[in-house]
Write a protein that holds these residues in place. Structure first.
Motif, PDB file in Angstrom:
ATOM      1  N   HIS A  86      62.524  47.941  39.496  1.00 34.26           N
ATOM      2  CA  HIS A  86      63.764  48.146  40.251  1.00 34.26           C
ATOM      3  C   HIS A  86      64.740  46.978  40.084  1.00 34.26           C
ATOM      4  O   HIS A  86      65.833  47.009  40.649  1.00 34.26           O
ATOM      5  N   LYS A  87      64.317  45.959  39.353  1.00 35.57           N
ATOM      6  CA  LYS A  87      65.191  44.829  39.002  1.00 35.57           C
ATOM      7  C   LYS A  87      65.795  44.162  40.242  1.00 35.57           C
ATOM      8  O   LYS A  87      67.014  43.963  40.339  1.00 35.57           O
ATOM      9  N   TRP A  88      64.935  43.800  41.169  1.00 34.25           N
ATOM     10  CA  TRP A  88      65.389  43.144  42.401  1.00 34.25           C
ATOM     11  C   TRP A  88      66.050  41.795  42.099  1.00 34.25           C
ATOM     12  O   TRP A  88      65.644  41.079  41.182  1.00 34.25           O
ATOM     13  N   PHE A  89      67.056  41.458  42.882  1.00 30.30           N
ATOM     14  CA  PHE A  89      67.706  40.159  42.736  1.00 30.30           C
ATOM     15  C   PHE A  89      68.237  39.714  44.098  1.00 30.30           C
ATOM     16  O   PHE A  89      68.268  40.487  45.052  1.00 30.30           O
ATOM     17  N   PHE A  90      68.632  38.452  44.179  1.00 26.57           N
ATOM     18  CA  PHE A  90      69.057  37.861  45.444  1.00 26.57           C
ATOM     19  C   PHE A  90      70.583  37.806  45.548  1.00 26.57           C
ATOM     20  O   PHE A  90      71.271  37.502  44.568  1.00 26.57           O
ATOM     21  N   MET A  91      71.081  38.093  46.747  1.00 27.85           N
ATOM     22  CA  MET A  91      72.497  37.940  47.043  1.00 27.85           C
ATOM     23  C   MET A  91      72.617  37.164  48.343  1.00 27.85           C
ATOM     24  O   MET A  91      71.654  37.054  49.112  1.00 27.85           O
ATOM     25  N   ARG A  92      73.803  36.618  48.577  1.00 27.86           N
ATOM     26  CA  ARG A  92      74.067  35.934  49.843  1.00 27.86           C
ATOM     27  C   ARG A  92      75.483  36.252  50.294  1.00 27.86           C
ATOM     28  O   ARG A  92      76.349  36.635  49.488  1.00 27.86           O
ATOM     29  N   LEU A  93      75.705  36.065  51.591  1.00 21.40           N
ATOM     30  CA  LEU A  93      76.995  36.405  52.178  1.00 21.40           C
ATOM     31  C   LEU A  93      77.839  35.148  52.353  1.00 21.40           C
ATOM     32  O   LEU A  93      77.468  34.233  53.093  1.00 21.40           O
ATOM     33  N   GLU A  94      78.977  35.118  51.642  1.00 24.11           N
ATOM     34  CA  GLU A  94      79.936  34.022  51.807  1.00 24.11           C
ATOM     35  C   GLU A  94      80.892  34.406  52.932  1.00 24.11           C
ATOM     36  O   GLU A  94      81.693  35.325  52.799  1.00 24.11           O
ATOM     37  N   LEU A  95      80.798  33.688  54.038  1.00 26.46           N
ATOM     38  CA  LEU A  95      81.462  34.105  55.269  1.00 26.46           C
ATOM     39  C   LEU A  95      82.979  33.955  55.236  1.00 26.46           C
ATOM     40  O   LEU A  95      83.525  32.983  54.704  1.00 26.46           O
ATOM     41  N   ILE A  96      83.621  34.938  55.850  1.00 27.29           N
ATOM     42  CA  ILE A  96      85.063  34.908  56.095  1.00 27.29           C
ATOM     43  C   ILE A  96      85.323  34.852  57.598  1.00 27.29           C
ATOM     44  O   ILE A  96      86.238  34.153  58.059  1.00 27.29           O
ATOM     45  N   GLN A  97      84.487  35.582  58.362  1.00 31.18           N
ATOM     46  CA  GLN A  97      84.686  35.631  59.815  1.00 31.18           C
ATOM     47  C   GLN A  97      83.349  35.781  60.523  1.00 31.18           C
ATOM     48  O   GLN A  97      82.446  36.460  60.042  1.00 31.18           O
ATOM     49  N   ASN A 113      64.109  26.064  59.016  1.00 33.52           N
ATOM     50  CA  ASN A 113      65.291  25.580  58.296  1.00 33.52           C
ATOM     51  C   ASN A 113      66.372  26.643  58.303  1.00 33.52           C
ATOM     52  O   ASN A 113      66.493  27.430  57.372  1.00 33.52           O
ATOM     53  N   SER A 114      67.173  26.663  59.346  1.00 31.76           N
ATOM     54  CA  SER A 114      68.270  27.618  59.453  1.00 31.76           C
ATOM     55  C   SER A 114      69.502  27.078  58.733  1.00 31.76           C
ATOM     56  O   SER A 114      69.922  25.951  58.971  1.00 31.76           O
ATOM     57  N   THR A 115      70.083  27.915  57.852  1.00 34.24           N
ATOM     58  CA  THR A 115      71.290  27.496  57.132  1.00 34.24           C
ATOM     59  C   THR A 115      72.546  28.189  57.643  1.00 34.24           C
ATOM     60  O   THR A 115      73.659  27.715  57.410  1.00 34.24           O
ATOM     61  N   GLY A 116      72.375  29.331  58.312  1.00 30.13           N
ATOM     62  CA  GLY A 116      73.530  30.116  58.730  1.00 30.13           C
ATOM     63  C   GLY A 116      74.041  31.022  57.628  1.00 30.13           C
ATOM     64  O   GLY A 116      74.878  31.890  57.872  1.00 30.13           O
ATOM     65  N   ILE A 117      73.557  30.830  56.412  1.00 28.51           N
ATOM     66  CA  ILE A 117      73.934  31.669  55.265  1.00 28.51           C
ATOM     67  C   ILE A 117      72.899  32.777  55.127  1.00 28.51           C
ATOM     68  O   ILE A 117      71.706  32.512  55.027  1.00 28.51           O
ATOM     69  N   ILE A 118      73.352  34.011  55.091  1.00 25.46           N
ATOM     70  CA  ILE A 118      72.443  35.154  55.058  1.00 25.46           C
ATOM     71  C   ILE A 118      72.098  35.524  53.615  1.00 25.46           C
ATOM     72  O   ILE A 118      72.980  35.718  52.781  1.00 25.46           O
ATOM     73  N   TYR A 119      70.794  35.637  53.359  1.00 26.15           N
ATOM     74  CA  TYR A 119      70.288  36.016  52.034  1.00 26.15           C
ATOM     75  C   TYR A 119      69.734  37.437  52.065  1.00 26.15           C
ATOM     76  O   TYR A 119      69.173  37.881  53.075  1.00 26.15           O
ATOM     77  N   PHE A 120      69.879  38.107  50.943  1.00 29.53           N
ATOM     78  CA  PHE A 120      69.405  39.481  50.778  1.00 29.53           C
ATOM     79  C   PHE A 120      68.588  39.584  49.492  1.00 29.53           C
ATOM     80  O   PHE A 120      68.816  38.828  48.542  1.00 29.53           O
ATOM     81  N   TYR A 121      67.676  40.546  49.458  1.00 29.47           N
ATOM     82  CA  TYR A 121      66.895  40.853  48.258  1.00 29.47           C
ATOM     83  C   TYR A 121      67.151  42.324  47.961  1.00 29.47           C
ATOM     84  O   TYR A 121      66.714  43.202  48.706  1.00 29.47           O
ATOM     85  N   VAL A 122      67.893  42.620  46.885  1.00 31.08           N
ATOM     86  CA  VAL A 122      68.416  43.969  46.678  1.00 31.08           C
ATOM     87  C   VAL A 122      68.116  44.475  45.275  1.00 31.08           C
ATOM     88  O   VAL A 122      67.723  43.717  44.380  1.00 31.08           O
ATOM     89  N   THR A 123      68.319  45.770  45.098  1.00 36.99           N
ATOM     90  CA  THR A 123      68.133  46.420  43.804  1.00 36.99           C
ATOM     91  C   THR A 123      69.412  47.138  43.388  1.00 36.99           C
ATOM     92  O   THR A 123      70.112  47.695  44.253  1.00 36.99           O
TER      93      THR A 123
END
Length: 276
Positions: free
Chosen positions: A241-252, A150-160
């Motif tokens: 480390h309080k990990w949480f999820f982020m995603r990239l809202e594309l501009i280019q 299931n490819s969405t093209g939206i990149i997800y990250f798991y960060v601290t």
């Protein structure tokens, strides 16, 4: 001449009396040849993990000990360490996307292919660190644009929040993520250098935002289902480390996948395309 021999003999005797010590590595990362069964209690708390890096035998080990005893001791301690550090089965990396890249003329599809098949990339932010403030700063992150099928093209990250890049994003949430086809096997098989234009590279520029509560379950599936194959410990990283999820809202979407120039792919085309 005799005085010379006597001096050498005296020095050699002195070295023997010293007991013969040698400095060894204080940390050993040993993996058993056998796969280790996954256990429910394999989680490592923030307090346990640092303790695993302590060399209980000390920095110094006697050279005079028999090789068999040293090997047996290190094997036993290594087995105990590996059972705690590497308590996950080794699984061959899988990917439901085709192993063959799309034709280079299909730029939108190529971009989606790289975004989906990449497991990590370099995220560049504007640094807030004291000595590099205002200068671009690149950092490695594990990524996913969705489960394997299931490819969405939206990149997800798991960060601290402890990460310097996250500190940068608090001041300026805009960043660029660079991915390379060299991460996989295609460029090596074709003998393409990572800088060869035929070894495609993709830079996704946009704004990093925290994933809203209603999308957290998908973000978990996107990251953790993929990381089962490439980084199985991700879901068990220390909660302190309080990990949480982020995603990239594309501009280019910037792509180079062939000789003779680059492509700026319209976002509409990018999201309409499929990597499969």
């Amino acid at each position: 001449m005799r005085a010379c021999y006597f001096s050498l003999a005296f020095i050699a005797a002195g070295l023997c009396v010293c007991g013969g010590y040698t400095l060894r590595s204080s940390v050993s990362w040993v993996v058993s040849n056998n796969d280790v069964v996954v256990e429910d209690d394999a989680d490592m708390s923030e307090e346990v993990a640092p303790a695993l890096l302590v060399d209980t035998a000390g920095l110094w080990k006697k050279v005079g000990d028999s090789p068999g005893e040293i090997a047996k001791s290190e094997e036993d301690s290594g087995a105990q360490l590996s059972s705690r550090l590497f308590s996950y089965p080794v699984v061959k990396v899988k990917n439901s996307a085709s192993n063959t890249p799309p034709p280079h003329q299909e730029t939108a599809r190529t971009a989606r292919y790289i975004a989906h098949s990449s497991d990590w990339g370099v995220l560049s932010t504007i640094s807030t660190q004291e000595r590099t403030k205002g200068i671009p700063f690149g950092n490695i992150f594990s990524i996913s644009d969705g489960p394997l099928d299931n490819s969405t093209g939206i990149i997800y990250f798991y960060v601290t929040p402890k990460d310097d890049t996250v500190s940068d994003l608090k001041m300026n949430p805009h960043a660029s993520l660079t991915l390379s086809e060299a991460e996989g096997d295609f460029c090596r098989q074709m003998l393409y250098d990572p800088e060869d234009p035929r070894c495609a590279r993709l830079t996704l520029t946009g704004k990093l935002v925290e994933v809203p509560p209603e999308d957290i379950s998908f973000a978990k599936e996107a990251m953790f289902s993929r990381q089962v194959y490439v980084h199985p410990a991700m879901a068990k990283w220390p909660v302190g480390h309080k990990w949480f999820f982020m995603r990239l809202e594309l501009i280019q979407v910037w792509l180079q996948d062939w000789i003779g120039g680059t492509s700026i792919i319209p976002l509409e085309d990018y999201f309409k395309a499929t990597p499969f």
